[in-house]
Design a protein around this motif. Sequence first.
Motif, PDB file in Angstrom:
ATOM      1  N   VAL A  50       0.830  -1.202   0.000  1.00  0.00           N
ATOM      2  CA  VAL A  50       0.000   0.000   0.000  1.00  0.00           C
ATOM      3  C   VAL A  50       0.866   1.255   0.000  1.00  0.00           C
ATOM      4  CG1 VAL A  50      -1.690   1.301   1.347  1.00  0.00           C
ATOM      5  CG2 VAL A  50      -1.996  -1.145   1.007  1.00  0.00           C
ATOM      6  N   HIS A  53       2.232   1.600  -3.423  1.00  0.00           N
ATOM      7  CA  HIS A  53       1.159   2.041  -4.316  1.00  0.00           C
ATOM      8  C   HIS A  53       0.907   3.540  -4.161  1.00  0.00           C
ATOM      9  CE1 HIS A  53      -2.672   1.901  -6.465  1.00  0.00           C
ATOM     10  NE2 HIS A  53      -3.182   2.598  -5.469  1.00  0.00           N
ATOM     11  N   LEU A  54       0.785   3.994  -2.919  1.00  0.00           N
ATOM     12  CA  LEU A  54       0.534   5.413  -2.669  1.00  0.00           C
ATOM     13  C   LEU A  54       1.698   6.282  -3.139  1.00  0.00           C
ATOM     14  CD1 LEU A  54      -1.149   5.261   0.853  1.00  0.00           C
ATOM     15  CD2 LEU A  54      -2.226   5.847  -1.320  1.00  0.00           C
ATOM     16  N   ASN A  58       0.929   8.787  -6.171  1.00  0.00           N
ATOM     17  CA  ASN A  58       0.797  10.182  -5.761  1.00  0.00           C
ATOM     18  C   ASN A  58       2.062  11.007  -5.922  1.00  0.00           C
ATOM     19  OD1 ASN A  58      -1.909   9.931  -5.022  1.00  0.00           O
ATOM     20  ND2 ASN A  58      -1.327   9.058  -3.061  1.00  0.00           N
ATOM     21  N   VAL A  64      -3.222  11.952  -8.158  1.00  0.00           N
ATOM     22  CA  VAL A  64      -4.468  11.273  -8.505  1.00  0.00           C
ATOM     23  C   VAL A  64      -5.218  11.957  -9.637  1.00  0.00           C
ATOM     24  CG1 VAL A  64      -4.798  10.195  -6.265  1.00  0.00           C
ATOM     25  CG2 VAL A  64      -5.720  12.464  -6.670  1.00  0.00           C
TER      26      VAL A  64
END
Length: 143
Positions: A50, A53-54, A58, A64
């Motif tokens: 996670v 991924h972030l 970002n 986003v």
Amino acid sequence: MPADRGAPELAAPRSPRRRTKPGAAKARSNFELYAWVFMRISGLLLFFLVLGHLFIMNVLDGGVQRVNFGFVAGRWASPFWRTWDLVMLLLAELHGTNGLRTVINDYAERAQTRFWLKMLLYTSAFLVVTLGTLVIFTFDPTL
């Protein structure tokens, strides 16, 4: 060493409430141990998946506001990103389902309530994993 004569004597602890019938033999299983170990390992893996991924979505990929159909199509053209997202989906759903199963076991007092709450939980988890996996494997940007 002499015992302290002024200390009150402790009463025997209460025995835990039985959830099975008194005469029924209970089969021993290591399921709870395996579930506990799974929670630790999946939590650690999810932490890195996670956060990765972030960070990638970002920071490295421009935020986003760039995410749209074309972005997902380009990203999922790579088997690496499909696998990353699939592993993250499976681990997150199984980790959350196992955690809620534990909460249900702890707080639902009636066996029938426990049963139906767990059936609802397992059904919803199955649907989320099935639909998510279906989307990841059948995504076609040309449609």
